[in-house]
Design an enzyme around this catalytic site. Structure first.
Site, PDB file in Angstrom:
ATOM      1  N   LYS A   1       0.836  -1.217  -0.039  1.00  0.00           N
ATOM      2  CA  LYS A   1       0.059  -0.036  -0.026  1.00  0.00           C
ATOM      3  C   LYS A   1       0.848   1.137  -0.017  1.00  0.00           C
ATOM      4  CE  LYS A   1       0.820   1.623   4.425  1.00  0.00           C
ATOM      5  NZ  LYS A   1       1.634   2.462   4.863  1.00  0.00           N
TER       6      LYS A   1
ATOM      7  N   PRO B   1       9.512  -4.406  -0.545  1.00  0.00           N
ATOM      8  CA  PRO B   1      10.807  -3.959   0.092  1.00  0.00           C
ATOM      9  C   PRO B   1      10.203  -4.151   1.698  1.00  0.00           C
ATOM     10  CG  PRO B   1      10.900  -2.372  -1.332  1.00  0.00           C
ATOM     11  CD  PRO B   1       9.534  -3.323  -1.522  1.00  0.00           C
TER      12      PRO B   1
ATOM     13  N   ALA C   1      10.613  -3.173   5.925  1.00  0.00           N
ATOM     14  CA  ALA C   1      10.645  -1.780   6.643  1.00  0.00           C
ATOM     15  C   ALA C   1      10.650  -0.538   5.910  1.00  0.00           C
ATOM     16  CB  ALA C   1      11.682  -2.066   7.408  1.00  0.00           C
ATOM     17  N   ALA C   2       9.814  -0.593   4.985  1.00  0.00           N
ATOM     18  CA  ALA C   2       9.953   0.422   3.899  1.00  0.00           C
ATOM     19  C   ALA C   2       8.625   1.475   3.969  1.00  0.00           C
ATOM     20  CB  ALA C   2       9.698  -0.314   2.330  1.00  0.00           C
ATOM     21  N   GLY C   3       7.692   1.141   4.925  1.00  0.00           N
ATOM     22  CA  GLY C   3       6.572   1.907   4.998  1.00  0.00           C
ATOM     23  C   GLY C   3       5.441   1.498   3.682  1.00  0.00           C
ATOM     24  N   LEU C   4       5.657   0.376   3.328  1.00  0.00           N
ATOM     25  CA  LEU C   4       4.790  -0.071   2.379  1.00  0.00           C
ATOM     26  C   LEU C   4       3.800  -1.356   2.850  1.00  0.00           C
ATOM     27  CD1 LEU C   4       7.383  -0.342  -0.717  1.00  0.00           C
ATOM     28  CD2 LEU C   4       5.449   1.343  -0.351  1.00  0.00           C
ATOM     29  N   ALA C   5       3.816  -1.643   4.224  1.00  0.00           N
ATOM     30  CA  ALA C   5       2.972  -2.431   4.900  1.00  0.00           C
ATOM     31  C   ALA C   5       3.130  -3.883   4.480  1.00  0.00           C
ATOM     32  CB  ALA C   5       1.414  -2.053   4.744  1.00  0.00           C
TER      33      ALA C   5
ATOM     34  N   GLY D   1       4.621  -6.618   5.819  1.00  0.00           N
ATOM     35  CA  GLY D   1       4.318  -7.493   6.890  1.00  0.00           C
ATOM     36  C   GLY D   1       2.779  -7.590   6.919  1.00  0.00           C
TER      37      GLY D   1
ATOM     38  N   SER E   1       0.434  -6.981   5.005  1.00  0.00           N
ATOM     39  CA  SER E   1      -0.280  -7.348   3.977  1.00  0.00           C
ATOM     40  C   SER E   1      -0.175  -8.802   3.796  1.00  0.00           C
ATOM     41  CB  SER E   1       0.345  -6.562   2.400  1.00  0.00           C
ATOM     42  OG  SER E   1      -0.268  -7.207   1.252  1.00  0.00           O
TER      43      SER E   1
ATOM     44  N   ASP F   1      -2.271  -1.642  10.277  1.00  0.00           N
ATOM     45  CA  ASP F   1      -2.480  -1.695   8.899  1.00  0.00           C
ATOM     46  C   ASP F   1      -3.381  -2.926   8.472  1.00  0.00           C
ATOM     47  OD1 ASP F   1      -1.772   0.927   8.493  1.00  0.00           O
ATOM     48  OD2 ASP F   1       0.410   0.250   7.882  1.00  0.00           O
TER      49      ASP F   1
HETATM   50  P1  ATP Z   1       4.285  -0.256   7.678  1.00  0.00           P
HETATM   51  O1  ATP Z   1       3.970   0.675   6.470  1.00  0.00           O
HETATM   52  O2  ATP Z   1       2.939  -1.014   7.964  1.00  0.00           O
HETATM   53  O3  ATP Z   1       4.742   0.485   9.053  1.00  0.00           O
HETATM   54  P2  ATP Z   1       6.536  -1.653   6.849  1.00  0.00           P
HETATM   55  O4  ATP Z   1       6.525  -1.735   5.481  1.00  0.00           O
HETATM   56  O5  ATP Z   1       7.167  -0.292   7.347  1.00  0.00           O
HETATM   57  O6  ATP Z   1       5.068  -1.757   7.616  1.00  0.00           O
HETATM   58  P3  ATP Z   1       7.348  -4.293   7.165  1.00  0.00           P
HETATM   59  O7  ATP Z   1       7.869  -4.454   5.927  1.00  0.00           O
HETATM   60  O8  ATP Z   1       5.854  -4.787   7.419  1.00  0.00           O
HETATM   61  O9  ATP Z   1       7.374  -2.703   7.544  1.00  0.00           O
HETATM   62  O10 ATP Z   1       8.314  -4.877   8.121  1.00  0.00           O
HETATM   63  C1  ATP Z   1       8.753  -4.210   9.554  1.00  0.00           C
HETATM   64  C2  ATP Z   1       9.167  -5.487  10.293  1.00  0.00           C
HETATM   65  O11 ATP Z   1       8.409  -6.277  10.665  1.00  0.00           O
HETATM   66  C3  ATP Z   1      10.518  -6.016   9.630  1.00  0.00           C
HETATM   67  O12 ATP Z   1      11.774  -5.368  10.091  1.00  0.00           O
HETATM   68  C4  ATP Z   1      10.578  -7.417   9.891  1.00  0.00           C
HETATM   69  O13 ATP Z   1      11.675  -7.938  10.968  1.00  0.00           O
HETATM   70  C5  ATP Z   1       9.094  -7.548  10.748  1.00  0.00           C
HETATM   71  N1  ATP Z   1       8.200  -8.626   9.853  1.00  0.00           N
HETATM   72  C6  ATP Z   1       7.374  -9.581  10.566  1.00  0.00           C
HETATM   73  N2  ATP Z   1       6.677 -10.345   9.584  1.00  0.00           N
HETATM   74  C7  ATP Z   1       7.175 -10.057   8.273  1.00  0.00           C
HETATM   75  C8  ATP Z   1       6.682 -10.166   6.988  1.00  0.00           C
HETATM   76  N3  ATP Z   1       5.995 -11.011   6.852  1.00  0.00           N
HETATM   77  N4  ATP Z   1       7.232  -9.508   5.931  1.00  0.00           N
HETATM   78  C9  ATP Z   1       8.063  -8.329   6.374  1.00  0.00           C
HETATM   79  N5  ATP Z   1       8.534  -8.243   7.587  1.00  0.00           N
HETATM   80  C10 ATP Z   1       8.113  -8.733   8.442  1.00  0.00           C
END
Ligand code: ATP
Length: 288
Positions: A10, A94, A96-100, A102, A104, A136
């Site tokens: 997202k 990617p 921990a990217a801000g794209l949700a 985990g 999703s 999210d």
């Molecule tokens: P959001 O936009 O919801 O803040 P995000 O894109 O910043 O999420 P994610 O990619 O969801 O962050 O990952 C954040 C952390 O969650 C990662 O550092 C990882 O250790 C942990 N994690 C747990 N399950 C998953 C998964 N299925 N995919 C990615 N990361 C995961």
């Protein structure tokens, strides 16, 4: 028996943080939409009753810390399911990217296990369960385009944006959402006009959508990582119609109404940044 689910990323077209609540969460208003950059989730029935998760991506935990695993555990415990599942995640979003990514994955597991384990749970119930896993996850259960309120779990569907291109660029650093919220000064931060964005979507007005993009968290991440500002500058100079950081970052996206311009932005970023994607918006609800 096997189920395949797509878990799209997202972006936040708009993210407003209103205030910090007494329970420690922040009250937010977010306009989110899914884009065609997706993880692939494979669910295989495990008759022994065990739960397991695996992914080749070294940043993704292969144990109970994985949000996909937590989604399976929650369903199994809540509905007293005897069967188990082997979850395989092909990670394209990617981390921990801000794209949700985990969130999703977790949502895709909720949808997929509802079928694999034959639970007959409604989508609204799945979204409620998702909120127990992360803020999210509820949005990701529905996908499409929505306004999310509360801490992100109260979802109101919105019309899909008019077709356009999205160029995403992620600097090599990862950003912790928690750190960004800790450093946020809600009074001094920028507050986007959520109602303006909602109106623009209802009117299907691409120009107005571009005019209303905004993110309260962007200033915090820009202050922590100068690469984010450099990517924004690159995208503006290459002619993007709108440029914004998604979520708590560090991914920055451009909205572009024609493919030649999107390709130019993609090319100009490619030499500067390792992870660059040019994708379409999905916009509509994607639940299969
Ligand atoms: P959001 O936009 O919801 O803040 P995000 O894109 O910043 O999420 P994610 O990619 O969801 O962050 O990952 C954040 C952390 O969650 C990662 O550092 C990882 O250790 C942990 N994690 C747990 N399950 C998953 C998964 N299925 N995919 C990615 N990361 C995961």
């Amino acid at each position: 028996m096997q189920i395949l689910e797509k878990a799209p990323a997202k972006i936040n077209l708009s993210l407003n943080v209103l205030y910090k609540r007494e329970d420690g969460f922040h009250e937010v208003e977010m306009v989110m939409t899914t884009v065609d950059l997706a993880d692939r989730i494979e669910l295989n029935l495990d008759v022994s009753g065990q739960l397991s998760v695996e992914s080749e991506n070294r940043f993704v935990p292969n144990d109970e810390r994985n949000l996909a695993y937590r989604a399976a555990k929650l369903l199994k415990d809540r509905y007293d399911v005897k069967e188990g599942v082997r979850i395989h995640i092909e990670k394209n979003i990617p981390v921990a990217a801000g794209l949700a990514g985990g969130s999703s994955d977790a949502a895709a597991v909720l949808r997929g296990l509802n079928q694999l384990w034959n639970l007959g749970i409604s989508v609204d119930e799945l979204a409620e369960l998702g909120a127990e896993i992360g803020s999210d996850v509820s949005f990701c259960v529905y996908g499409g385009t929505a306004l999310a309120k509360g801490r992100g779990e109260k979802i109101e569907a919105l019309p899909a944006p008019p077709p356009c291109w999205v160029v995403l660029a992620k600097p090599t650093l990862g950003v912790s959402t928690q750190t960004v919220y800790q450093r946020l000064n809600v009074e001094k931060a920028h507050h986007p006009n959520t109602a303006g964005m909602v109106q623009a979507l209802k009117q299907q007005d691409f120009h107005e959508i571009c005019r209303h993009v905004g993110n309260t968290l962007e200033g915090v991440t820009l202050g922590l990582h100068e690469e984010v500002g450099q990517i924004k500058e690159h995208m503006h100079q290459a002619g993007a119609d709108a440029v914004l950081m998604s979520g708590s970052g560090p991914t920055v996206f451009s909205l572009v109404d024609n493919s030649a311009k999107a390709q130019r932005i993609f090319n100009s970023l490619k030499g500067f940044c390792d992870e660059v994607y040019m994708v379409r918006m999905l916009g509509y609800q994607e639940t299969t």
